[in-house]
Design a protein around this motif. Structure first.
Motif, short mmCIF file in Angstrom:
data_model
loop_
_atom_site.label_atom_id
_atom_site.label_comp_id
_atom_site.label_asym_id
_atom_site.label_seq_id
_atom_site.Cartn_x
_atom_site.Cartn_y
_atom_site.Cartn_z
N ALA A 165 31.14 -42.41 2.08
CA ALA A 165 31.51 -43.04 3.36
C ALA A 165 31.91 -44.47 3.04
O ALA A 165 31.07 -45.37 3.05
CB ALA A 165 30.33 -43.01 4.32
N ASP A 261 32.04 -51.52 9.26
CA ASP A 261 32.30 -50.19 9.80
C ASP A 261 32.37 -49.21 8.64
O ASP A 261 32.51 -49.60 7.48
CB ASP A 261 33.54 -50.16 10.70
N HIS A 263 33.19 -44.69 7.70
CA HIS A 263 33.46 -43.34 8.18
C HIS A 263 33.34 -42.37 7.00
O HIS A 263 34.05 -42.53 6.00
CB HIS A 263 34.86 -43.24 8.81
N TYR A 267 31.42 -34.73 6.97
CA TYR A 267 30.14 -34.85 7.66
C TYR A 267 29.17 -33.73 7.23
O TYR A 267 28.01 -33.74 7.64
CB TYR A 267 30.31 -34.65 9.18
N ASP A 277 25.49 -42.74 13.60
CA ASP A 277 25.90 -43.79 12.66
C ASP A 277 25.80 -43.34 11.20
O ASP A 277 26.39 -43.99 10.33
CB ASP A 277 25.05 -45.05 12.88
N HIS A 280 29.45 -42.29 11.04
CA HIS A 280 30.50 -43.27 11.38
C HIS A 280 29.88 -44.48 12.05
O HIS A 280 28.98 -44.36 12.87
CB HIS A 280 31.51 -42.64 12.36
N VAL A 282 31.27 -47.88 14.10
CA VAL A 282 32.47 -48.54 14.63
C VAL A 282 32.11 -49.95 15.10
O VAL A 282 30.96 -50.22 15.45
CB VAL A 282 33.13 -47.75 15.79
N ARG A 328 35.30 -35.03 13.85
CA ARG A 328 35.75 -36.08 12.93
C ARG A 328 37.04 -36.75 13.40
O ARG A 328 37.21 -37.96 13.29
CB ARG A 328 35.89 -35.53 11.49
N ASN A 331 36.32 -39.20 16.23
CA ASN A 331 35.65 -40.41 15.72
C ASN A 331 36.63 -41.26 14.90
O ASN A 331 36.61 -42.50 15.00
CB ASN A 331 34.44 -40.03 14.85
N ALA A 332 37.49 -40.60 14.10
CA ALA A 332 38.46 -41.35 13.27
C ALA A 332 39.39 -42.16 14.16
O ALA A 332 39.74 -43.30 13.84
CB ALA A 332 39.26 -40.38 12.39
N VAL A 335 37.47 -45.27 15.24
CA VAL A 335 37.33 -46.23 14.14
C VAL A 335 38.67 -46.97 13.96
O VAL A 335 38.71 -48.21 13.88
CB VAL A 335 36.93 -45.53 12.82
#
Ligand SMILES: Cc1cc2nc3c(=O)[nH]c(=O)nc-3n(C[C@H](O)[C@H](O)[C@H](O)COP(=O)(O)OP(=O)(O)OC[C@H]3O[C@@H](n4cnc5c(N)ncnc54)[C@H](O)[C@@H]3O)c2cc1C
Length: 390
Positions: A165, A261, A263, A267, A277, A280, A282, A328, A331-332, A335
């Motif tokens: 990550a 941050d 990512h 996962y 967290d 990820h 942010v 994912r 979330n991406a 971010v």
């Protein structure tokens, strides 16, 4: 919050769940507002309601907000939108993080198949032929079929599983404090993108004059601010916010959080998943972190629940990969959006600032665009779990 939410969302399933937390047993906060607060979206509220946790939240310590105002530091660009733009009653609720954890804990304590162990540090985790072995700091060993790492940004589970990550220093330190404002907050969440960094004034419960400050600054400026007397601190925030809520008075100890941050590229791996967290982190500028973590938990619980109902293997890699696919990408995008926002508002070129601020004013005059912003603030998205839609 993410780990507890997963346990709660799986409470009805025929699974034995052990939740290991190094923190002390959660307590409902009393007295002055806690410094760590979160803006929970309407979607997060629905998730917590659907599981049965929301009813445990202390109603008198919640502050719904129905408006948002965003300004740039020059005072020439502004966007206002409200829950009405998306036909909703409110955009979200300001909660103390401790209230959320305590409400989840109260729910889990009453669930007979959840074993919540506080003050319980995990020392190491390792792969077995099937499942994972968890070793506790006191020497106890727990074997499990599925291990979920909800252990935060510095996740030991993530490292032990070899899930990389990449972490990035955002160059910001978030200064957090409770303030009393001369002008009532009127249930509005405010954010100003200043040259020094984004400054949020978030409405808190109480007499309508309590706000939570989240000001993300360069480290040297944050250090200077933290060293100031309460009077100078209050004056600095009042000035920086251009007295948006009149004179502001510091009413808590300020806290500072360096912001990195990160990512995770993946996962999941066999019989292991990351949520919250651990997967990820942010930038807090849009208050999305735990909202994403609660969605991770709800989607993973939904996938596991569906597998159990249809008699499929509930810890298979295919199931975990489906969870990753559903979460994912979303979330991406958050971010990336937070990184983009930061760059957008750091630009010093006058031409760039002119176009950015004109763009904000145009958005402010366009009701459809405001509706889209409000839908984002509500946390709505296409692949939400069923529990977030009802
Ligand atoms: C200044 C600031 C403001 C923010 N504002 C917002 C906001 O408005 N809205 C929002 O959605 N998000 C916000 N966030 C982000 C939000 O706080 C985080 O996303 C959220 O706390 C992450 O929750 P989590 O449950 O995934 O992890 P954590 O809260 O980090 O929890 C991890 C848990 O794992 C346990 N643990 C870790 N290691 C071990 C171990 N070895 N053994 C046993 N237990 C262990 C810890 O005790 C802890 O309980 C903000 C963040 C900051 C810094």
């Amino acid at each position: 919050m993410a780990g507890g939410m997963l346990a709660a969302a799986l409470a009805e399933q025929s699974l034995d769940i052990v939740l290991l937390d190094g923190a002390p047993e959660p307590q409902m906060p009393t007295g002055a507002p806690a410094a760590r607060v979160s803006a929970l979206t309407e979607t997060s509220e629905r998730l917590l309601r659907s599981v049965g946790v929301w009813k445990n939240m202390p109603a008198h310590r919640l502050q719904p907000y129905d408006k948002m105002e965003v300004r740039d530091g020059d005072g020439t660009g502004e966007v206002h939108f409200s829950a009405a733009d998306a036909a909703a009653s409110h955009l979200g609720t300001l909660v103390e993080n401790d209230s959320v954890v305590a409400a989840i804990f109260d729910f889990c304590r009453a669930a007979c198949r959840i074993d919540w162990r506080s003050d319980c540090r995990v020392a190491s985790v390792g792969r077995r032929e099937q499942g994972w072995r968890v070793e506790l700091a006191d020497g106890q060993v727990i074997d499990c079929r599925l291990l979920v790492g909800a252990d935060g940004a510095r996740s030991m589970v993530r490292s032990a599983a070899g899930l990389s990550a990449p972490s990035r220093d955002t160059g910001h330190v978030a200064v957090v404090a409770t303030l009393h404002s001369a002008v009532p907050h009127d249930s509005c969440a405010r954010q100003a993108f200043l040259d020094s960094g984004p400054l949020a004034l978030l409405p808190l419960y109480g007499d309508g004059h309590q706000c939570s400050l989240v000001w993300s600054l360069w480290p040297d400026r944050a250090a200077q601010l933290m060293e100031q007397s309460p009077g100078s601190f209050s004056h600095a925030v009042t000035q920086a916010s251009q007295a948006w809520l009149g004179d502001l008075q510091l009413v808590s100890e300020p806290l500072a959080f360096p912001i990195h941050d990160l990512h995770a590229g993946d996962y999941v791996c066999p019989e292991l998943a990351l949520i919250g967290d651990a997967a990820h982190v942010v930038h807090p500028l849009a208050g999305q972190g735990i909202n994403l973590g609660l969605l991770d938990a709800a989607v993973l619980a939904e996938e596991i629940g569906r597998a159990i109902e249809s008699g499929r293997d509930w810890s298979s890699l295919a199931l975990l990969q489906r969870y990753q696919r559903r979460r994912r990408g979303h979330n991406a995008s958050v971010v990336a959006a937070m990184r983009g926002f930061k760059v957008l508002f750091e630009q010093r070129s006058p031409a760039f600032r002119f176009f950015r601020n004109t763009g904000m004013s145009l958005v402010n005059r366009h009701s459809m665009l405001k509706g889209l912003l409000a839908a984002q603030a509500l946390g709505r998205f296409d692949d939400a779990p069923q529990s977030a839609r009802s």
